[in-house]
Each structure stands twice: as C-alpha cells, then as structure tokens.
Write a protein that holds these residues in place. Structure first.
Motif, PDB file in Angstrom:
ATOM      1  N   LYS A  90     -18.700   3.778 -10.439  1.00  0.00           N
ATOM      2  CA  LYS A  90     -17.318   3.993 -10.813  1.00  0.00           C
ATOM      3  C   LYS A  90     -16.858   4.321  -9.179  1.00  0.00           C
ATOM      4  O   LYS A  90     -15.937   3.875  -8.841  1.00  0.00           O
ATOM      5  CB  LYS A  90     -17.128   5.337 -11.549  1.00  0.00           C
ATOM      6  N   THR A  91     -17.630   5.093  -8.279  1.00  0.00           N
ATOM      7  CA  THR A  91     -17.315   5.531  -6.926  1.00  0.00           C
ATOM      8  C   THR A  91     -17.011   4.005  -6.264  1.00  0.00           C
ATOM      9  O   THR A  91     -16.228   3.768  -5.264  1.00  0.00           O
ATOM     10  CB  THR A  91     -18.153   6.174  -6.250  1.00  0.00           C
ATOM     11  N   PHE A  92     -18.034   3.193  -6.260  1.00  0.00           N
ATOM     12  CA  PHE A  92     -18.194   1.800  -5.679  1.00  0.00           C
ATOM     13  C   PHE A  92     -16.938   0.990  -5.892  1.00  0.00           C
ATOM     14  O   PHE A  92     -16.130   0.701  -5.338  1.00  0.00           O
ATOM     15  CB  PHE A  92     -19.271   1.205  -5.905  1.00  0.00           C
ATOM     16  N   ASN A  93     -16.678   1.046  -7.326  1.00  0.00           N
ATOM     17  CA  ASN A  93     -15.468   0.166  -7.719  1.00  0.00           C
ATOM     18  C   ASN A  93     -14.034   0.825  -7.140  1.00  0.00           C
ATOM     19  O   ASN A  93     -13.172  -0.007  -7.028  1.00  0.00           O
ATOM     20  CB  ASN A  93     -15.584   0.234  -9.314  1.00  0.00           C
ATOM     21  N   LYS A  94     -13.978   2.098  -7.476  1.00  0.00           N
ATOM     22  CA  LYS A  94     -12.892   2.795  -6.589  1.00  0.00           C
ATOM     23  C   LYS A  94     -12.581   2.166  -5.172  1.00  0.00           C
ATOM     24  O   LYS A  94     -11.532   1.964  -4.644  1.00  0.00           O
ATOM     25  CB  LYS A  94     -12.922   4.199  -6.763  1.00  0.00           C
ATOM     26  N   ALA A  95     -13.811   2.351  -4.355  1.00  0.00           N
ATOM     27  CA  ALA A  95     -13.793   2.009  -2.945  1.00  0.00           C
ATOM     28  C   ALA A  95     -13.300   0.589  -2.874  1.00  0.00           C
ATOM     29  O   ALA A  95     -12.417   0.218  -2.077  1.00  0.00           O
ATOM     30  CB  ALA A  95     -15.100   2.283  -2.287  1.00  0.00           C
ATOM     31  N   ILE A  96     -13.993  -0.435  -3.670  1.00  0.00           N
ATOM     32  CA  ILE A  96     -13.726  -1.640  -3.593  1.00  0.00           C
ATOM     33  C   ILE A  96     -11.898  -1.991  -3.835  1.00  0.00           C
ATOM     34  O   ILE A  96     -11.224  -2.726  -2.952  1.00  0.00           O
ATOM     35  CB  ILE A  96     -14.262  -2.709  -4.357  1.00  0.00           C
ATOM     36  N   SER A  97     -11.483  -1.256  -4.903  1.00  0.00           N
ATOM     37  CA  SER A  97     -10.109  -1.440  -5.210  1.00  0.00           C
ATOM     38  C   SER A  97      -9.361  -0.769  -4.137  1.00  0.00           C
ATOM     39  O   SER A  97      -8.214  -1.390  -3.810  1.00  0.00           O
ATOM     40  CB  SER A  97      -9.821  -0.554  -6.674  1.00  0.00           C
ATOM     41  N   ALA A  98      -9.574   0.404  -3.641  1.00  0.00           N
ATOM     42  CA  ALA A  98      -8.785   0.798  -2.630  1.00  0.00           C
ATOM     43  C   ALA A  98      -8.865  -0.102  -1.409  1.00  0.00           C
ATOM     44  O   ALA A  98      -7.783  -0.204  -0.641  1.00  0.00           O
ATOM     45  CB  ALA A  98      -9.268   2.184  -2.294  1.00  0.00           C
ATOM     46  N   TYR A  99      -9.911  -0.715  -0.983  1.00  0.00           N
ATOM     47  CA  TYR A  99      -9.860  -1.488   0.268  1.00  0.00           C
ATOM     48  C   TYR A  99      -9.152  -2.852  -0.183  1.00  0.00           C
ATOM     49  O   TYR A  99      -8.342  -3.407   0.694  1.00  0.00           O
ATOM     50  CB  TYR A  99     -11.594  -1.997   0.289  1.00  0.00           C
ATOM     51  N   GLU A 100      -9.186  -3.425  -1.318  1.00  0.00           N
ATOM     52  CA  GLU A 100      -8.368  -4.571  -1.488  1.00  0.00           C
ATOM     53  C   GLU A 100      -6.773  -4.181  -1.609  1.00  0.00           C
ATOM     54  O   GLU A 100      -6.063  -5.120  -1.422  1.00  0.00           O
ATOM     55  CB  GLU A 100      -8.578  -5.029  -3.112  1.00  0.00           C
ATOM     56  N   GLU A 101      -6.566  -3.033  -1.789  1.00  0.00           N
ATOM     57  CA  GLU A 101      -5.100  -2.593  -2.018  1.00  0.00           C
ATOM     58  C   GLU A 101      -4.616  -2.530  -0.473  1.00  0.00           C
ATOM     59  O   GLU A 101      -3.579  -3.064  -0.104  1.00  0.00           O
ATOM     60  CB  GLU A 101      -4.890  -1.149  -2.641  1.00  0.00           C
ATOM     61  N   THR A 102      -5.387  -1.930   0.470  1.00  0.00           N
ATOM     62  CA  THR A 102      -5.090  -1.787   1.883  1.00  0.00           C
ATOM     63  C   THR A 102      -4.981  -3.420   2.253  1.00  0.00           C
ATOM     64  O   THR A 102      -4.221  -3.293   3.300  1.00  0.00           O
ATOM     65  CB  THR A 102      -6.104  -0.863   2.505  1.00  0.00           C
ATOM     66  N   LYS A 103      -5.875  -4.321   1.908  1.00  0.00           N
ATOM     67  CA  LYS A 103      -5.890  -5.412   2.357  1.00  0.00           C
ATOM     68  C   LYS A 103      -4.654  -6.259   2.140  1.00  0.00           C
ATOM     69  O   LYS A 103      -3.842  -7.135   2.876  1.00  0.00           O
ATOM     70  CB  LYS A 103      -6.963  -6.399   2.017  1.00  0.00           C
ATOM     71  N   ALA A 104      -4.290  -6.098   0.916  1.00  0.00           N
ATOM     72  CA  ALA A 104      -2.865  -6.870   0.386  1.00  0.00           C
ATOM     73  C   ALA A 104      -1.774  -6.045   1.089  1.00  0.00           C
ATOM     74  O   ALA A 104      -0.671  -6.822   0.925  1.00  0.00           O
ATOM     75  CB  ALA A 104      -2.917  -6.484  -1.219  1.00  0.00           C
ATOM     76  N   THR A 105      -1.783  -4.995   1.425  1.00  0.00           N
ATOM     77  CA  THR A 105      -0.562  -4.517   2.041  1.00  0.00           C
ATOM     78  C   THR A 105      -0.249  -4.889   3.706  1.00  0.00           C
ATOM     79  O   THR A 105       0.749  -4.798   4.040  1.00  0.00           O
ATOM     80  CB  THR A 105      -0.406  -2.873   1.868  1.00  0.00           C
ATOM     81  N   GLU A 106      -1.592  -5.446   3.984  1.00  0.00           N
ATOM     82  CA  GLU A 106      -1.333  -5.670   5.451  1.00  0.00           C
ATOM     83  C   GLU A 106      -0.533  -7.188   5.829  1.00  0.00           C
ATOM     84  O   GLU A 106      -0.741  -7.960   5.136  1.00  0.00           O
ATOM     85  CB  GLU A 106      -3.040  -6.077   6.013  1.00  0.00           C
TER      86      GLU A 106
END
Length: 106
Positions: A90-106
């Motif tokens: 769960k922690t890993f999946n949350k980190a991946i999702s957070a990373y993908e969100e930051t990449k999408a807003t760049e």
C-alpha cells in the motif's frame, strides 16, 4: 507458495520443536519469516538454513516455549508477515501514485 504437507514438517525432539521445509524458496522468505517469528515472546528459538547452494529449499526451525503450540505460532507469524507485506505494498502504491501526480502537473 504451495501449502505445506506433513512431509514438509519435521518433528523435533519435543512437541515444542518443528522444522518446516519450503520448496522453491530462499533467503528472502527465510529471513523475513525468521525476523517475525523471533519477535514473538512465545518463541524460544527460530532460524533457517539452506543446506546446499544448489538446493532450492529452506529449512526453518521453530521452537516455542512450554504451553504454546508450534503450529499456532507459525500460523500467526505468516499472518503478521502478510500484514507487513500488505502495508509495504500500500505504501509503495501510494508513493507511485503521488509521483505520477507530480509528473502529470509538471
């Protein structure tokens, strides 16, 4: 991992001592499960070994204190390890999702 059969459990010198044999497993499962089982106050001794580098199985020995069941402690160890690994997932999946969100807003 397949379910353990009676052939995969070696009875020790007493009812408080067992060796569990895991086919197609190695140091990852042995180390993690030993760590969890050693943390229980009911555990007297826990260790694993791989008898030969070419052998793809581990032997995990568990000895519990008087008044406890080896099988119950062993099952509890697997349940706790499963909870730990689910938390890591769960922690890993949350980190991946957070990373993908930051990449999408760049």
């Amino acid at each position: 991992m397949a379910e353990l059969s009676e052939e995969d459990v070696i009875t020790g010198p007493s009812e408080l001592d067992r060796t569990f044999v895991f086919e197609d497993e190695g140091h990852t499962l042995g180390s993690l499960l030993t760590y969890v089982l050693e943390s229980f106050p009911e555990t007297d001794f826990c260790a694993y070994s791989i008898r030969h580098p070419s052998e793809n199985k581990i032997y995990l020995r568990l000895k519990v204190k008087n008044g406890h069941s080896v099988e119950d402690i062993f099952k509890r160890g697997f349940q706790e390890l499963n909870q730990i690994l689910n938390h890591v997932k769960k922690t890993f999946n949350k980190a991946i999702s957070a990373y993908e969100e930051t990449k999408a807003t760049e």
